[in-house]
Write an enzyme that holds these catalytic residues in place. Structure first.
Site, short mmCIF file in Angstrom:
data_model
loop_
_atom_site.label_atom_id
_atom_site.label_comp_id
_atom_site.label_asym_id
_atom_site.label_seq_id
_atom_site.Cartn_x
_atom_site.Cartn_y
_atom_site.Cartn_z
N TYR A 49 0.81 -1.22 0.00
CA TYR A 49 0.00 0.00 0.00
C TYR A 49 0.84 1.27 0.00
O TYR A 49 0.36 2.33 0.40
CB TYR A 49 -0.96 -0.01 1.20
N GLU A 126 2.52 -5.65 -7.82
CA GLU A 126 1.93 -6.32 -6.66
C GLU A 126 2.13 -7.84 -6.65
O GLU A 126 2.39 -8.42 -5.59
CB GLU A 126 0.42 -6.02 -6.59
P1 IDP Z 1 -9.27 0.06 -4.11
O1 IDP Z 1 -9.08 -1.01 -3.05
O2 IDP Z 1 -10.66 0.05 -4.66
O3 IDP Z 1 -8.22 0.01 -5.18
P2 IDP Z 1 -7.84 2.35 -3.04
O4 IDP Z 1 -8.17 3.77 -3.30
O5 IDP Z 1 -6.62 1.78 -3.71
O6 IDP Z 1 -9.13 1.48 -3.37
O7 IDP Z 1 -7.68 2.19 -1.46
C1 IDP Z 1 -7.12 1.03 -0.92
C2 IDP Z 1 -7.95 0.59 0.25
O8 IDP Z 1 -7.83 1.55 1.29
C3 IDP Z 1 -9.45 0.50 -0.01
O9 IDP Z 1 -9.83 -0.72 -0.59
C4 IDP Z 1 -10.01 0.65 1.38
O10 IDP Z 1 -9.92 -0.57 2.12
C5 IDP Z 1 -9.05 1.64 2.00
N1 IDP Z 1 -9.55 3.02 1.86
C6 IDP Z 1 -9.52 3.80 0.76
N2 IDP Z 1 -10.04 4.99 0.99
C7 IDP Z 1 -10.43 4.99 2.28
C8 IDP Z 1 -11.06 5.94 3.11
O11 IDP Z 1 -11.39 7.07 2.72
N3 IDP Z 1 -11.30 5.53 4.41
C9 IDP Z 1 -10.97 4.31 4.88
N4 IDP Z 1 -10.37 3.38 4.11
C10 IDP Z 1 -10.12 3.71 2.83
#
Ligand code: IDP
Ligand code: MG
Length: 149
Positions: A49, A126
């Site tokens: 991440y 990844e």
């Molecule tokens: P994705 O998993 O759909 O690719 P990303 O933007 O890459 O989404 O974010 C990674 C992970 O981080 C998300 O799946 C979610 O678990 C967590 N996440 C993303 N944005 C937020 C937020 O605003 N609050 C809490 N957790 C979040």
């Protein structure tokens, strides 16, 4: 054929949703070419991440993803990256389309059950974090000709 990394996150494992989530991918015709259950350590979580470092949810995300075992797999298919993303639904389950994994089984963005690589470069970054190339299997299925034209 494209490859993508899928993770059934700790909430998916804890809630007994490994089967239903895998079923969604399998019944679409996607092929699982390697899979294992692990508990991600903090270092691996940070690398996976890294792109989110500094964001407000970053620390909680690392805590969540390392909190319990996950199932991690590589999935293959035509446009597998986009197909998996669409099968999972929007990051925020509240906004995910009905019929997607996140919409049908979850409610909150911080408990959204699954991860799928978001692009070809991301997948290429990844997959090696979790698997050596010799752990990834190459096999054909007799059903492939009924799934791919
Ligand atoms: P994705 O998993 O759909 O690719 P990303 O933007 O890459 O989404 O974010 C990674 C992970 O981080 C998300 O799946 C979610 O678990 C967590 N996440 C993303 N944005 C937020 C937020 O605003 N609050 C809490 N957790 C979040
Ligand atoms: Mg992402």
């Amino acid at each position: 054929m494209e490859r993508t990394l899928v993770i059934i996150k700790p909430d998916g494992v804890q809630r007994g949703l490994i089967g239903p989530i895998i079923t969604r991918l399998e019944r679409r015709g996607l092929k699982i070419i390697t899979m294992k259950m692990i508990q991600m350590d903090y270092d691996l979580a940070k690398r996976h991440y890294a792109i989110h470092e500094g964001k407000p949810f970053y620390e909680k995300l690392l805590e969540y993803i390392t909190s319990a075992p996950v199932v991690v797999m590589v999935v293959e298919g035509k446009e597998a990256i986009e197909v998996v993303r669409r099968t999972m639904g929007a990051t925020n389950p509240m906004e995910a389309a009905p019929g997607t994994i996140r919409a049908d089984y979850s409610l909150e963005i911080g408990r959204n059950l699954v991860h799928g690589s978001d692009g070809a470069e991301t997948a290429a970054f990844e997959i090696p974090l979790f698997f050596n190339e010799d752990e990834i299997l190459s096999y054909s299925r007799d059903t492939d000709r009924w799934i791919f034209e």
